[in-house]
Design a protein around this motif. Structure first.
Motif, PDB file in Angstrom:
ATOM      1  N   SER A   1       5.064   5.807   4.628  1.00  0.00           N
ATOM      2  CA  SER A   1       5.752   5.184   3.647  1.00  0.00           C
ATOM      3  C   SER A   1       4.965   4.629   2.489  1.00  0.00           C
ATOM      4  N   ALA A   2       5.461   4.778   1.591  1.00  0.00           N
ATOM      5  CA  ALA A   2       4.667   3.959   0.586  1.00  0.00           C
ATOM      6  C   ALA A   2       5.547   3.140  -0.532  1.00  0.00           C
ATOM      7  N   TYR A   3       5.238   1.755  -0.607  1.00  0.00           N
ATOM      8  CA  TYR A   3       5.874   0.815  -1.367  1.00  0.00           C
ATOM      9  C   TYR A   3       5.070   0.574  -2.602  1.00  0.00           C
ATOM     10  N   THR A   4       6.005   0.931  -3.664  1.00  0.00           N
ATOM     11  CA  THR A   4       5.453   0.628  -5.059  1.00  0.00           C
ATOM     12  C   THR A   4       6.322   0.007  -6.009  1.00  0.00           C
TER      13      THR A   4
ATOM     14  N   ASP B   1       3.138  -8.447  -4.897  1.00  0.00           N
ATOM     15  CA  ASP B   1       3.844  -7.982  -3.922  1.00  0.00           C
ATOM     16  C   ASP B   1       4.483  -6.832  -3.921  1.00  0.00           C
ATOM     17  N   GLY B   2       4.152  -5.950  -4.896  1.00  0.00           N
ATOM     18  CA  GLY B   2       4.774  -4.773  -5.028  1.00  0.00           C
ATOM     19  C   GLY B   2       4.266  -3.442  -4.412  1.00  0.00           C
ATOM     20  N   PHE B   3       3.452  -3.539  -3.767  1.00  0.00           N
ATOM     21  CA  PHE B   3       2.360  -2.215  -3.310  1.00  0.00           C
ATOM     22  C   PHE B   3       2.181  -2.521  -1.839  1.00  0.00           C
ATOM     23  N   GLY B   4       1.957  -1.321  -1.248  1.00  0.00           N
ATOM     24  CA  GLY B   4       1.662  -1.441   0.327  1.00  0.00           C
ATOM     25  C   GLY B   4       2.087   0.028   0.945  1.00  0.00           C
ATOM     26  N   GLY B   5       1.908  -0.030   2.333  1.00  0.00           N
ATOM     27  CA  GLY B   5       2.444   0.993   2.984  1.00  0.00           C
ATOM     28  C   GLY B   5       2.457   0.800   4.275  1.00  0.00           C
ATOM     29  N   GLY B   6       3.132   1.764   4.979  1.00  0.00           N
ATOM     30  CA  GLY B   6       3.057   1.558   6.503  1.00  0.00           C
ATOM     31  C   GLY B   6       3.231   2.916   7.380  1.00  0.00           C
TER      32      GLY B   6
ATOM     33  N   GLN C   1       5.147   3.033  17.955  1.00  0.00           N
ATOM     34  CA  GLN C   1       3.981   2.205  17.358  1.00  0.00           C
ATOM     35  C   GLN C   1       4.124   2.031  15.807  1.00  0.00           C
ATOM     36  N   TYR C   2       3.748   1.061  15.152  1.00  0.00           N
ATOM     37  CA  TYR C   2       3.881   0.532  13.931  1.00  0.00           C
ATOM     38  C   TYR C   2       2.474   0.158  13.517  1.00  0.00           C
ATOM     39  N   SER C   3       2.391   0.399  12.158  1.00  0.00           N
ATOM     40  CA  SER C   3       1.090  -0.104  11.446  1.00  0.00           C
ATOM     41  C   SER C   3       1.255  -0.497   9.816  1.00  0.00           C
ATOM     42  N   PHE C   4       0.914  -1.493   9.282  1.00  0.00           N
ATOM     43  CA  PHE C   4       1.530  -1.744   8.015  1.00  0.00           C
ATOM     44  C   PHE C   4       0.162  -2.284   7.366  1.00  0.00           C
ATOM     45  N   THR C   5       0.035  -1.916   5.893  1.00  0.00           N
ATOM     46  CA  THR C   5      -1.316  -2.378   5.410  1.00  0.00           C
ATOM     47  C   THR C   5      -1.360  -3.755   5.329  1.00  0.00           C
TER      48      THR C   5
END
Length: 232
Positions: free
Chosen positions: A94-97, A104-109, A119-123
């Motif tokens: 996933s991409a969060y934009t 707080d508007g960007f990231g990924g997982g 299993q989970y992983s988040f930036t």
């Protein structure tokens, strides 16, 4: 006003015959799109990902059924189990934009799903750990330990026959079966021969057996160094 967006893609494409009507009903409840990938697979993606899904009531006048992300991942696990090894895993990336450059508007997982594990992983989580390590000086346990040596694998032959397959660190290797094939079939009975499909489409005959990788009783590191020095 800022618009926050979350888009997701799923890999690999899933064979169509593994997805039944109930699977599709639950997956589409999360606004996931099914796009044909060739004739026999579906590529899944969500242009607007939401961690909750909603199923229409099965009967008129019934209540809408709310589903959580866990329900979706459990459904993927059911598909994996039914595949009998054809589909060993499914991933969601996933991409969060954001429409504005908000901190707080960007990231990924990413989520990695197998038949018996999720299993989970988040930036954001990863960055928090790195920031904490830098600010506190605590970079976690075992950081002073030397990195493990790179595994070396050796095939031991005698008289042209493989006697064993050994490694200096078999515990670092995934569990596997190694197939030994010998195309010299002279003197072997027909029931001992294997059919070995070739890239040309032809079928070759061979004898073979399965070997496991075991702990080495020889110093493979010293042997490897000698070979490197000699340019082998």
């Amino acid at each position: 006003m800022a618009d926050y967006m979350n888009q997701s893609v799923f890999q690999p494409s899933i064979p169509k015959h593994l997805i039944n009507a109930e699977d599709r009903r639950i997956i589409e409840a999360f606004s996931i799109t099914f796009e044909s990938d060739g004739e026999d697979k579906f590529y899944l993606y969500a242009e607007e990902w939401c961690c909750n899904g909603y199923l229409d009531p099965e009967e008129p006048g019934g209540e809408e059924i709310e589903l959580s992300e866990d329900d979706l991942f459990s459904r993927f696990q059911e598909i994996i189990r039914r595949s009998n090894g054809e589909l060993p895993w499914i991933s969601k990336e996933s991409a969060y934009t954001c429409s504005r450059m908000r901190p707080d508007g960007f990231g990924g997982g990413a989520v990695f799903i197998t038949a018996d594990d999720i299993q989970y992983s988040f930036t954001g989580q990863w960055l928090e750990q790195r920031i904490s390590e830098t600010e506190t000086g605590d970079i976690g346990p075992r950081t002073e330990d030397p990195p493990p040596s790179k595994p070396i694998v050796g095939f031991v032959l005698e008289g042209g026959l493989v006697q064993s397959i050994v490694s200096n660190a078999p515990e670092q290797l995934p569990e596997m079966d190694v197939i030994i094939l010998d195309y010299d079939v002279e003197g072997f009975e027909e029931e001992c021969l294997l059919n070995v499909p070739q890239s040309s489409g032809e079928i070759a005959r061979a004898v073979g057996h399965i070997e496991k990788i075991t702990e080495s009783g020889i110093n493979l590191g010293m042997v490897l160094n000698q070979m490197k020095v000699r340019g082998w």
